[in-house]
Design an enzyme around this catalytic site. Structure first.
Site, PDB file in Angstrom:
ATOM      1  N   ASP A  61     -21.959 135.114  87.995  1.00 35.65           N
ATOM      2  CA  ASP A  61     -22.587 134.087  88.126  1.00 35.65           C
ATOM      3  C   ASP A  61     -23.387 133.649  89.333  1.00 35.65           C
ATOM      4  OD1 ASP A  61     -21.407 133.376  85.729  1.00 35.65           O
ATOM      5  OD2 ASP A  61     -20.342 131.645  86.449  1.00 35.65           O
ATOM      6  N   GLU A  98     -18.313 132.348  55.475  1.00 39.78           N
ATOM      7  CA  GLU A  98     -18.559 131.827  56.645  1.00 39.78           C
ATOM      8  C   GLU A  98     -17.907 130.599  56.996  1.00 39.78           C
ATOM      9  OE1 GLU A  98     -23.164 130.355  57.822  1.00 39.78           O
ATOM     10  OE2 GLU A  98     -22.719 130.930  55.784  1.00 39.78           O
ATOM     11  N   LYS A 133     -17.631 126.848  57.939  1.00 44.38           N
ATOM     12  CA  LYS A 133     -18.829 125.669  57.823  1.00 44.38           C
ATOM     13  C   LYS A 133     -18.658 125.253  59.282  1.00 44.38           C
ATOM     14  CE  LYS A 133     -20.766 122.069  54.954  1.00 44.38           C
ATOM     15  NZ  LYS A 133     -20.595 120.890  56.040  1.00 44.38           N
ATOM     16  N   ASP A 180     -19.003 122.373  62.161  1.00 43.92           N
ATOM     17  CA  ASP A 180     -19.480 120.892  61.965  1.00 43.92           C
ATOM     18  C   ASP A 180     -20.196 120.289  63.108  1.00 43.92           C
ATOM     19  OD1 ASP A 180     -18.840 118.189  60.805  1.00 43.92           O
ATOM     20  OD2 ASP A 180     -16.726 118.233  61.481  1.00 43.92           O
ATOM     21  N   TYR A 206     -27.494 130.872  60.191  1.00 43.10           N
ATOM     22  CA  TYR A 206     -26.887 131.355  59.199  1.00 43.10           C
ATOM     23  C   TYR A 206     -27.704 131.355  57.944  1.00 43.10           C
ATOM     24  CZ  TYR A 206     -27.328 126.131  57.999  1.00 43.10           C
ATOM     25  OH  TYR A 206     -27.908 124.967  57.781  1.00 43.10           O
ATOM     26  N   LYS A 216     -13.915 122.429  51.135  1.00 37.70           N
ATOM     27  CA  LYS A 216     -13.700 121.731  52.321  1.00 37.70           C
ATOM     28  C   LYS A 216     -12.439 121.954  52.735  1.00 37.70           C
ATOM     29  CE  LYS A 216     -16.389 118.471  53.376  1.00 37.70           C
ATOM     30  NZ  LYS A 216     -17.583 118.343  54.336  1.00 37.70           N
ATOM     31  N   CYS A 229      11.179  97.726  81.472  1.00 42.48           N
ATOM     32  CA  CYS A 229      11.263  98.897  80.914  1.00 42.48           C
ATOM     33  C   CYS A 229      11.858  98.531  79.393  1.00 42.48           C
ATOM     34  CB  CYS A 229      11.853  99.674  81.512  1.00 42.48           C
ATOM     35  SG  CYS A 229      12.478 101.408  80.634  1.00 42.48           S
ATOM     36  N   CYS A 247      15.462 100.236  80.052  1.00 48.13           N
ATOM     37  CA  CYS A 247      16.600 100.161  80.878  1.00 48.13           C
ATOM     38  C   CYS A 247      16.168  98.841  81.584  1.00 48.13           C
ATOM     39  CB  CYS A 247      16.561 101.174  81.898  1.00 48.13           C
ATOM     40  SG  CYS A 247      15.409 101.046  83.178  1.00 48.13           S
ATOM     41  N   CYS A 302       8.068 102.888  84.771  1.00 51.67           N
ATOM     42  CA  CYS A 302       9.483 102.384  84.868  1.00 51.67           C
ATOM     43  C   CYS A 302       9.854 102.704  86.216  1.00 51.67           C
ATOM     44  CB  CYS A 302      10.310 102.899  83.726  1.00 51.67           C
ATOM     45  SG  CYS A 302      12.156 102.710  84.033  1.00 51.67           S
ATOM     46  N   CYS A 304      17.404 104.981  84.639  1.00 57.29           N
ATOM     47  CA  CYS A 304      16.823 104.562  83.410  1.00 57.29           C
ATOM     48  C   CYS A 304      17.440 105.926  82.368  1.00 57.29           C
ATOM     49  CB  CYS A 304      15.256 104.647  83.388  1.00 57.29           C
ATOM     50  SG  CYS A 304      14.330 104.462  81.731  1.00 57.29           S
TER      51      CYS A 304
HETATM   52  O1  JCF Z   1     -22.032 126.000  59.340  1.00 61.20           O
HETATM   53  C1  JCF Z   1     -22.848 125.008  58.497  1.00 61.20           C
HETATM   54  N1  JCF Z   1     -22.422 123.877  58.680  1.00 61.20           N
HETATM   55  C2  JCF Z   1     -23.410 125.700  57.077  1.00 61.20           C
HETATM   56  C3  JCF Z   1     -24.490 124.564  56.747  1.00 61.20           C
HETATM   57  C4  JCF Z   1     -23.712 126.914  57.027  1.00 61.20           C
HETATM   58  C5  JCF Z   1     -24.372 127.413  56.034  1.00 61.20           C
HETATM   59  O2  JCF Z   1     -24.414 128.596  55.649  1.00 61.20           O
HETATM   60  C6  JCF Z   1     -25.183 126.536  55.182  1.00 61.20           C
HETATM   61  C7  JCF Z   1     -25.273 125.154  55.451  1.00 61.20           C
HETATM   62  C8  JCF Z   1     -25.794 124.362  54.892  1.00 61.20           C
HETATM   63  C9  JCF Z   1     -26.775 124.820  53.897  1.00 61.20           C
HETATM   64  N2  JCF Z   1     -25.917 127.099  54.197  1.00 61.20           N
HETATM   65  C10 JCF Z   1     -26.675 126.150  53.614  1.00 61.20           C
HETATM   66  C11 JCF Z   1     -27.679 126.864  52.655  1.00 61.20           C
END
Ligand code: JCF
Length: 677
Positions: free
Chosen positions: A36, A117, A119, A121, A229, A318, A412, A415, A430, A436
């Site tokens: 770094d 793949e 998903k 968040d 993606y 999901k 406490c 005790c 405590c 205790c």
């Molecule tokens: O990682 C994701 N949240 C994710 C969202 C990945 C994907 O390949 C997605 C998406 C939302 C729409 N592909 C589409 C078509």
């Protein structure tokens, strides 16, 4: 103003290339090639050149990522190709239905090849590159129009400002997810909480909040990452035949592609990928809320087309949600092994993070105040990975009229000792210490540990058994144990019982500082215990010192002084110390039991009766100073202590010329050697 020479221009270009390459190695490949410090040095060199010759700055310069220039405009932008959302499958059955629909539409019974793949968040973004240069970044918005966030996106180190390689198209759109890795999320929240600012409920909200900053320089300080993606070209004929190969192309342009990405043929293989990713979920350094399956062949994707707002060729399977709403029904206080008092929310049971949760920690009173959590409140509960469930947010709008404010109890719950909260500390404790029951095992473990009284063989296993069988309640009870108490216990042989009793016995005469350390007073480690012992000389003096006197000891500040005071102020602790005394534990000042005891090698004789102490006591104190105490006087006797009504021994001593001390001289002698009194 001086003009940049060709040398300067070429050095700046070289630095940009070097820095861009190292940036890529570090943020995209996770494989740093230089320390770094070296990176910083090169970065500063480029910064200095650009500051001196502003005309040489290029928009793709790594120095432009700090977000100093430009403002995120948040202007509305239309997506050339709509950014669709994904359909969700919430069960295995729904995923099988999806696969069946795909096959029906394609009029095939062959297994379909899918890209699987994680998903992520985070937030979907669209990036435009013209002649390889990032020219526009936008949020998804409603799928048709989003907001221009170019200046903010440029600050994310894993987003290429310029595409790598030779096969760079005139115009390309890359889509992906911007997210905040868990480590960054936790440190950001800690930083915000330390400053008394509002924290983010989860990494997704933190990523969204960071991208929404008006000042790109703020976004630049937020630990954001991006994974690509999908890719869209003006001229579709330039695309590879499969989604998978398209992703490899995007990777070669310098994007991060999720390393968990894989191919699966047929729905069974997809379900296996789901199980495997779920298994891995808790150990990933970022949050995911499911797995995305996409038909790999672009030709088949085209045949399948779209329904309203989502493609027919993709679905998100999901995972169980990591946040849910529930109600705080009560708040109870638990006592930890070290006396820390932790408020725990009793919740209306709720299914979150894959399990039913009915308790969540509230950490401490500061946290309760920060959340403004009250009994009766509706709250967000979060359980991510193996982390214990947390209350992360109160839904104030749903607060009932009879909601109750949470108050720290005064004593406490285990005790009934006082609960103390040192100013400036978040944790309440405590003060029952040695007494205790919640802290009992820990207190005994500490007392017996190597650095304290070093009771060999008294490990966790033994402590568990002795405490659970109620043979030992406080450390003083150790000295009352008899061999017969132990031999009845399972896995306890005659020999080991004997050894343990002996080891306990050997710990009866500790140096004062070790004894002070062994008491387990909060924040009194070895060094502080030594300093206290040598400053005050006796346990009485330490236990009677006020906070001001305690603070005259090196290293003892107001907080530690407070801990010491509250320890000795607890009657329970005083009682335990007295019980130790009664059980025959005797401690002495540090100096006299150090390597050279003052009376080492000497033989003393006691005769007559002393008015201030018993003969046993006098013997113990002489022995503590290193002397042997004999019953008869000889030429080798070092000294005779002659009390009231001393008889023949005194006469013999005088005859042999052995030194004699009367009681007054003896008391003075002991005081001078600073033994316990
Ligand atoms: O990682 C994701 N949240 C994710 C969202 C990945 C994907 O390949 C997605 C998406 C939302 C729409 N592909 C589409 C078509």
């Amino acid at each position: 103003m001086t003009k940049a020479t060709p040398d300067v221009i070429s050095r700046a270009g070289e630095l940009r290339d070097i820095l861009t390459e190292h940036n890529y190695q570090y943020y995209v490949l996770d494989d740093p090639r230089i320390p770094d410090a070296e990176y910083d040095r090169l970065f500063r060199e480029l910064q200095d050149l650009e500051a001196k010759y502003p005309e040489i700055v290029t928009p793709d310069s790594p120095t432009r990522r700090v977000g100093a220039q430009g403002e995120t405009t948040f202007e509305e932008v239309a997506h050339r190709i709509p950014m669709l959302s994904l359909d969700n499958a919430f069960s295995e059955e729904e995923l099988r239905d999806f696969d069946r629909r795909v096959k029906d539409r394609l009029k095939t019974t062959d297994d379909i090849e899918y890209v699987c793949e994680p998903k992520l968040d985070g937030l979907a973004v669209s990036l435009h590159y013209e002649a390889g240069i990032l020219t526009r970044a936008a949020t998804r918005g409603d799928g048709y129009t989003g907001e221009d966030i170019t200046a903010n996106i440029r600050t994310i180190p894993s987003v290429p400002l310029k595409l790598r390689g030779d096969s760079v198209p005139d115009l390309v759109e890359v889509r992906g997810e911007v997210y905040m890795p868990l480590k960054g999320f936790e440190s950001l929240n800690k930083r915000l909480a330390d400053r008394g600012e509002k924290t983010f409920v989860n990494p997704r909200n933190a990523a969204a909040g960071s991208l929404r900053q008006k000042k790109p320089s703020v976004t630049a300080r937020r630990p954001l990452e991006m994974c690509a993606y999908s890719v869209a070209l003006e001229d579709e004929s330039q695309l590879p035949a499969t989604h998978w190969d398209g992703l490899q192309q995007v990777r070669n342009w310098g994007f991060r592609i999720n390393p968990e990405m894989r191919l699966a043929t047929g729905v069974e293989a997809c379900l296996k990928a789901y199980d495997e990713l779920m298994e891995k979920r808790a150990s990933l350094p970022y949050e995911i809320d499911g797995i995305v399956f996409k038909v790999n062949s672009l030709a088949l994707q085209q045949q399948l087309g779209f329904v309203s707002r989502a493609p027919r060729w993709a679905i998100a399977h999901k995972f169980p949600a990591q946040e849910e709403l529930t109600v705080i029904e009560d708040v109870e206080f638990q006592v930890g092994r070290t006396g820390a008092i932790t408020p725990v929310a009793r919740l209306k049971p709720v299914f979150v993070g894959g399990v039913t949760v009915s308790n969540a920690t509230l950490h401490n009173m500061d946290e309760i105040r920060r959340l403004d959590a009250r009994i009766g409140d509706t709250v967000f509960v979060r359980r991510a990975g193996d982390v214990i469930p947390q209350v992360v947010k109160v839904v104030t709008e749903r607060r009932p009229d009879n909601a109750r404010v949470v108050e720290l109890p005064e004593t406490c719950p285990v005790c009934q000792s006082d609960i103390v909260q040192i100013e400036g500390e978040a944790v309440a404790r405590c003060s029952g210490g040695l007494f205790c029951p919640a802290q009992r095992k820990e207190a005994i473990r500490h007392y017996a540990s190597r650095k304290a009284l070093d009771i060999e063989g008294l490990g966790d296993k033994w402590i568990d058994i002795l405490v659970e069988r109620e043979l030992v309640r406080t450390v003083a009870d150790l000295y009352l144990l008899k061999k017969s108490d132990l031999t009845g216990l399972e896995r306890m042989g005659e020999k080991s019982a004997e050894n343990l009793i002996k080891a306990i016995d050997r710990s009866r005469h500790p140096v004062l500082w070790k004894f002070v350390y062994a008491l387990g007073i909060r924040e009194v480690g070895e060094a502080t215990a030594k300093a206290l012992a040598s400053h005050f000389g006796t346990l009485e003096a330490i236990s009677e010192a006020d906070e001001e006197a305690l603070q005259s000891v090196p290293d003892v500040g107001p907080i530690v002084a407070g801990h010491i005071r509250s320890f000795f102020d607890q009657p329970h602790n005083q009682e335990t110390i007295q019980a130790l005394r009664d059980a025959g534990v005797q401690w002495q000042s540090e100096e006299i039991t150090a390597e050279e005891k003052p009376l080492k090698g000497e033989t003393w004789v006691l005769t007559g009766s002393l008015s201030g102490m018993t003969r046993d006591e006098a013997k113990a104190r002489l022995e503590a100073l290193g002397a042997k105490v004999a019953g008869s006087v000889s030429g080798k006797t070092s000294c005779v202590v002659a009390g009231e009504a001393a008889g023949s021994k005194l006469a013999k001593a005088e005859k042999l010329g052995v030194p004699v001390m009367d009681e007054k001289a003896f008391t003075g002698f002991l005081a001078a050697h600073n033994t316990q009194s």
